[in-house]
Design a protein around this motif. Structure first.
Motif, PDB file in Angstrom:
ATOM      1  N   ILE A 167       0.848  -1.201   0.000  1.00 54.02           N
ATOM      2  CA  ILE A 167       0.000   0.000   0.000  1.00 54.02           C
ATOM      3  C   ILE A 167       0.882   1.249   0.000  1.00 54.02           C
ATOM      4  O   ILE A 167       0.641   2.198  -0.741  1.00 54.02           O
ATOM      5  N   GLU A 214       2.467   1.798  -3.389  1.00 55.05           N
ATOM      6  CA  GLU A 214       1.513   2.401  -4.331  1.00 55.05           C
ATOM      7  C   GLU A 214       1.435   3.905  -4.116  1.00 55.05           C
ATOM      8  O   GLU A 214       1.301   4.674  -5.063  1.00 55.05           O
ATOM      9  N   VAL A 250      -2.156   7.091   1.120  1.00 63.42           N
ATOM     10  CA  VAL A 250      -2.086   6.201   2.272  1.00 63.42           C
ATOM     11  C   VAL A 250      -3.105   6.646   3.304  1.00 63.42           C
ATOM     12  O   VAL A 250      -3.183   7.825   3.640  1.00 63.42           O
TER      13      VAL A 250
END
Length: 87
Positions: free
Chosen positions: A68, A71, A79
């Motif tokens: 995550i 990304e 986030v």
């Protein structure tokens, strides 16, 4: 609320900051990651162990947390910092 005990004194980074820095370094260079972790261990072993325990718990709660964050670094998504909370 995030565990930001390191920001209270302004003298050391929080566990969240350390975690994000380890993820970033791991992605860039295992050698640099190892240097950073050794630096943490050598400067405050108790804080280092607290960080390791925090990392274990937060990654247990959200197993794909590193992906995550990657990304986010790639600009694909933001986030959700609630993922870093230990409730």
């Amino acid at each position: 609320m995030l565990d930001t005990d390191g920001f209270c004194s302004g003298l050391r980074p929080s566990k969240v900051h350390i975690l994000l820095e380890t993820y970033r370094l791991e992605r860039e260079s295992k050698k640099e990651l190892n240097k950073y972790l050794n630096y943490l261990k050598n400067n405050n072993l108790k804080e280092y162990h607290n960080f390791i325990e925090y990392k274990r718990l937060v990654e247990k709660k959200t197993p794909n947390l590193k992906e995550i964050y990657y990304e986010c670094l790639d600009g694909k998504k933001d986030v959700n910092f609630d993922l870093f909370l230990l409730l």
